[in-house]
Design an enzyme around this catalytic site. Structure first.
Site, PDB file in Angstrom:
ATOM      1  N   LYS A 167       0.853  -1.034  -0.070  1.00 48.79           N
ATOM      2  CA  LYS A 167      -0.506  -0.458  -0.407  1.00 48.79           C
ATOM      3  C   LYS A 167       0.820   1.546   0.043  1.00 48.79           C
ATOM      4  CE  LYS A 167       0.330   0.743   4.537  1.00 48.79           C
ATOM      5  NZ  LYS A 167       0.579   2.113   5.318  1.00 48.79           N
ATOM      6  N   THR A 220      -4.040   5.623   3.988  1.00 45.34           N
ATOM      7  CA  THR A 220      -2.588   6.162   3.480  1.00 45.34           C
ATOM      8  C   THR A 220      -2.275   6.980   2.239  1.00 45.34           C
ATOM      9  OG1 THR A 220      -1.816   3.267   4.100  1.00 45.34           O
ATOM     10  CG2 THR A 220      -0.338   5.032   3.150  1.00 45.34           C
TER      11      THR A 220
END
Length: 196
Positions: free
Chosen positions: A139, A196
Site C-alpha cells: 500500500k 494512506t
C-alpha cells in the site's frame, strides 16, 4: 504530546522490558528488525508471542515479517500481525478505529484481539497472514504513486484509475503468494490504502 497510560512506562532497556512479559509488541522498522531481533534473541523467551506492528519487506531478501522474525531469531516464535487503517495519533485520541489481527493460530489471534480491543478499538481476526502482510507492504508503493498523481495535478480520473489498477495488481500478487483475495478488499488492503 501524549502521556502514557498510568499502567505503562517507557524504558530503553530491552532486558527490563522483556522480563516477565506475556507479549512482545514489535514496532521496529522492517529494515532494522533483523539486527534488533538478533540482538535480543537470548533475552526473548521462545514462548512469548510477538505482536508485530511493522509493515514491509526486508530489502535484499524480500522477506515478510512473518518470515523475517524466525529467520532473525533462528527459531519459530509465536507471532501475530496487526494491520489496517490506523493513524497512531487518532488511536491515542480514542477515535474509533478498526484493525485486523492476522495469525496462523486462531487461539493466539483471539487472545490478542481481546487484549487490544476496547470501546474505541475494534480488532477483527484472520488467518491470512500473507494477505495482511503483503497489503501492508504494498500500500505504501501505491500511496507514493498517488502522491505523484496529486503532485502533477493529473486529476481525479487518473487517481481513481491508479487506485483501481493498483488494488488489482496487489490482489494478483497476494493471491500468487497464497493470500485470500478478500483480504485485499478488507481493512488491511483497501482500508489501509484509503487511509494512506
Amino acid at each position: 504530546k501524549h502521556a502514557l497510560p498510568r499502567n505503562m512506562r517507557a524504558t530503553t532497556d530491552v532486558a527490563e522490558a522483556i522480563k516477565g512479559a506475556q507479549y512482545a509488541v514489535h514496532a521496529v522498522p522492517v529494515q532494522a528488525t533483523r539486527k534488533f531481533l538478533e540482538g535480543i534473541r537470548d533475552l526473548l523467551p521462545a514462548d512469548v508471542p510477538i505482536v508485530c506492528l511493522s509493515k514491509g519487506l526486508e530489502v535484499g531478501t524480500g522477506l515478510l515479517m512473518s518470515e523475517l522474525i524466525p529467520s532473525a531469531l533462528e527459531r519459530e516464535q509465536p507471532a501475530v500481525f496487526i494491520s489496517g487503517p490506523s493513524f497512531a495519533k487518532e488511536v491515542v485520541q480514542n477515535r474509533p478505529t478498526v484493525v485486523v489481527c492476522a495469525c496462523a493460530d486462531p487461539a493466539l489471534g483471539a487472545e490478542v484481539q481481546e487484549l487490544f480491543s476496547c470501546s474505541t478499538m475494534r480488532v477483527n481476526t484472520t488467518s491470512d497472514v500473507v494477505g495482511v502482510e503483503i497489503c501492508g507492504a504494498l500500500k505504501n508503493v501505491l500511496a507514493i504513486a498517488a502522491g505523484i498523481v496529486e503532485g502533477l495535478d493529473l486529476g481525479s480520473n487518473s487517481m481513481a484509475a491508479l487506485i483501481a489498477q493498483g488494488c488489482s495488481e496487489i490482489r494478483w500478487l497476494a493471491e500468487k503468494m497464497g493470500a485470500q483475495p478478500t483480504t485485499v478488499s478488507g481493512l488491511s488492503g483497501l482500508g489501509d490504502i484509503m487511509l494512506t
